[in-house]
Design a protein around this motif. Structure first.
Motif, mmCIF file in Angstrom:
data_model
loop_
_atom_site.group_PDB
_atom_site.id
_atom_site.type_symbol
_atom_site.label_atom_id
_atom_site.label_comp_id
_atom_site.label_asym_id
_atom_site.label_seq_id
_atom_site.Cartn_x
_atom_site.Cartn_y
_atom_site.Cartn_z
ATOM 1 N N GLY A 99 0.809 -1.225 0.000
ATOM 2 C CA GLY A 99 0.000 0.000 0.000
ATOM 3 C C GLY A 99 0.834 1.262 0.000
ATOM 4 N N ARG A 100 2.140 1.125 0.241
ATOM 5 C CA ARG A 100 3.013 2.314 0.158
ATOM 6 C C ARG A 100 4.313 2.001 -0.557
ATOM 7 N NH1 ARG A 100 6.042 3.271 5.311
ATOM 8 N NH2 ARG A 100 5.871 1.387 6.522
ATOM 9 N N LEU A 101 4.195 1.033 -1.475
ATOM 10 C CA LEU A 101 5.333 0.638 -2.303
ATOM 11 C C LEU A 101 4.876 0.753 -3.762
ATOM 12 C CD1 LEU A 101 8.193 -0.650 -2.217
ATOM 13 C CD2 LEU A 101 7.092 -2.885 -1.985
ATOM 14 N N MET A 102 5.496 1.687 -4.494
ATOM 15 C CA MET A 102 5.078 1.957 -5.882
ATOM 16 C C MET A 102 6.195 1.617 -6.834
ATOM 17 S SD MET A 102 3.227 5.588 -6.553
ATOM 18 C CE MET A 102 1.627 5.846 -5.838
ATOM 19 N N HIS A 142 2.250 -6.689 -11.212
ATOM 20 C CA HIS A 142 0.809 -6.928 -11.332
ATOM 21 C C HIS A 142 -0.071 -6.186 -10.331
ATOM 22 C CE1 HIS A 142 -0.372 -9.797 -14.434
ATOM 23 N NE2 HIS A 142 0.887 -10.221 -14.377
ATOM 24 N N GLY A 143 0.425 -5.135 -9.692
ATOM 25 C CA GLY A 143 -0.401 -4.510 -8.655
ATOM 26 C C GLY A 143 -1.388 -3.486 -9.195
ATOM 27 N N PRO A 144 -2.229 -2.929 -8.301
ATOM 28 C CA PRO A 144 -3.213 -1.921 -8.692
ATOM 29 C C PRO A 144 -2.564 -0.749 -9.440
ATOM 30 C CG PRO A 144 -3.527 -2.579 -6.410
ATOM 31 C CD PRO A 144 -2.285 -3.250 -6.869
ATOM 32 N N ILE A 145 -3.211 -0.367 -10.541
ATOM 33 C CA ILE A 145 -2.628 0.629 -11.447
ATOM 34 C C ILE A 145 -3.077 2.041 -11.075
ATOM 35 C CG2 ILE A 145 -2.696 1.431 -13.850
ATOM 36 C CD1 ILE A 145 -2.773 -1.595 -14.643
ATOM 37 N N ILE A 186 -4.875 9.317 -3.000
ATOM 38 C CA ILE A 186 -5.013 7.977 -3.569
ATOM 39 C C ILE A 186 -5.673 7.036 -2.572
ATOM 40 C CG2 ILE A 186 -3.729 5.971 -4.385
ATOM 41 C CD1 ILE A 186 -1.819 7.749 -5.776
ATOM 42 N N ARG A 187 -6.743 6.371 -3.035
ATOM 43 C CA ARG A 187 -7.414 5.343 -2.231
ATOM 44 C C ARG A 187 -7.335 4.028 -2.983
ATOM 45 N NH1 ARG A 187 -7.330 8.334 0.814
ATOM 46 N NH2 ARG A 187 -8.674 9.804 1.866
ATOM 47 N N LEU A 188 -6.980 2.999 -2.233
ATOM 48 C CA LEU A 188 -6.916 1.662 -2.815
ATOM 49 C C LEU A 188 -8.183 0.921 -2.452
ATOM 50 C CD1 LEU A 188 -3.300 0.400 -2.180
ATOM 51 C CD2 LEU A 188 -4.600 0.123 -4.276
ATOM 52 N N ASN A 189 -8.844 0.397 -3.482
ATOM 53 C CA ASN A 189 -10.070 -0.343 -3.246
ATOM 54 C C ASN A 189 -9.938 -1.666 -3.992
ATOM 55 O OD1 ASN A 189 -12.639 -1.178 -2.838
ATOM 56 N ND2 ASN A 189 -13.632 0.443 -4.043
ATOM 57 N N GLY A 190 -9.376 -2.657 -3.330
ATOM 58 C CA GLY A 190 -9.054 -3.914 -4.026
ATOM 59 C C GLY A 190 -8.010 -3.630 -5.082
#
Ligand code: GAR
Length: 206
Positions: A99-102, A142-145, A186-190
């Motif tokens: 969640g905090r690694l981009m 492959h993580g959230p874009i 930025i919000r992560l939702n799945g």
């Protein structure tokens, strides 16, 4: 305190784009696993703190990653940005900073994960190529874009000309994504990333 850690291995042009973006952060630390990374010199010239942790000094990936996590933690970063960091990170490291690694990747994911993206794009004859900023998850590339930028593949392109066209866009989208993160937009939702106040044309660049 808003702290940013940037991990690099080599040239550091994405790191440079981040450093020159005048992000609203209190502290930036560049860490390289390669003592000869030319990006280190660029960071020093820009007056940014650098740390070296040579992976060859460690017996295995787990031990290196544990030492890296220790160094990263001394910076208490809000975000860790991989900018041409050419090492696969262990599951433990990825989970610790989930969640905090981009990361920035030189293709339109999920197409062409891994290395040699431009050569493979040319081999496949695709017409549109590009780059992606995404959150890092356990599955490689492959993580959230967060944001993608597309470029055309032009007749006569070589790996080098195509890479250069993509790189220009990398330098646009990575600072943008990091700025949004630092501004808590930025919000992560799945697997979905929501960016408060950003239009479609800001997260999908053509
Ligand atoms: C960039 O094109 C980046 O997207 C890529 O390495 C290059 C590093 O250049 N990263 C990956 O392939 C990660 N899988 P830079 O050091 O000049 O930023």
């Amino acid at each position: 305190m808003k702290s940013l850690v940037i991990l690099i291995t080599g040239r550091g042009s994405n790191m440079q784009a981040l450093l020159e973006a005048k992000l609203q952060v209190d502290r930036i630390t560049v860490i390289s696993n390669n003592p000869h990374a030319s990006g280190l010199e660029i960071a020093r010239q820009l007056g940014v703190e650098t740390l070296i942790l040579d992976h060859r000094d460690f017996p295995d990936r787990q031990t290196f990653d544990a030492a890296l996590a220790e160094k990263v933690d001394t910076c208490q970063p809000k975000l860790i940005a991989l900018a041409g960091f050419m090492r696969i990170l262990s599951d433990r490291f990825v989970q610790r900073y989930q969640g905090r690694l981009m990361n920035i990747h030189p293709s339109l994911l999920p197409a062409f994960p891994g290395l040699g993206t431009h050569a493979r794009a040319l081999q496949e004859g695709i017409r549109i190529h590009g780059c992606t900023v995404h959150f890092v998850t356990l599955q490689l590339d492959h993580g959230p874009i967060v944001i993608q930028a597309a470029v055309p593949v032009l007749p006569g392109d070589s790996e080098e000309t195509l890479a250069a066209r993509v790189l220009q866009q990398e330098h646009r989208i990575y600072p943008q994504a990091v700025r949004w993160f630092m501004e808590d937009r930025i919000r992560l939702n799945g697997n979905q990333v929501e960016v408060t106040g950003a239009s479609v044309s800001e997260v999908a660049l053509f």
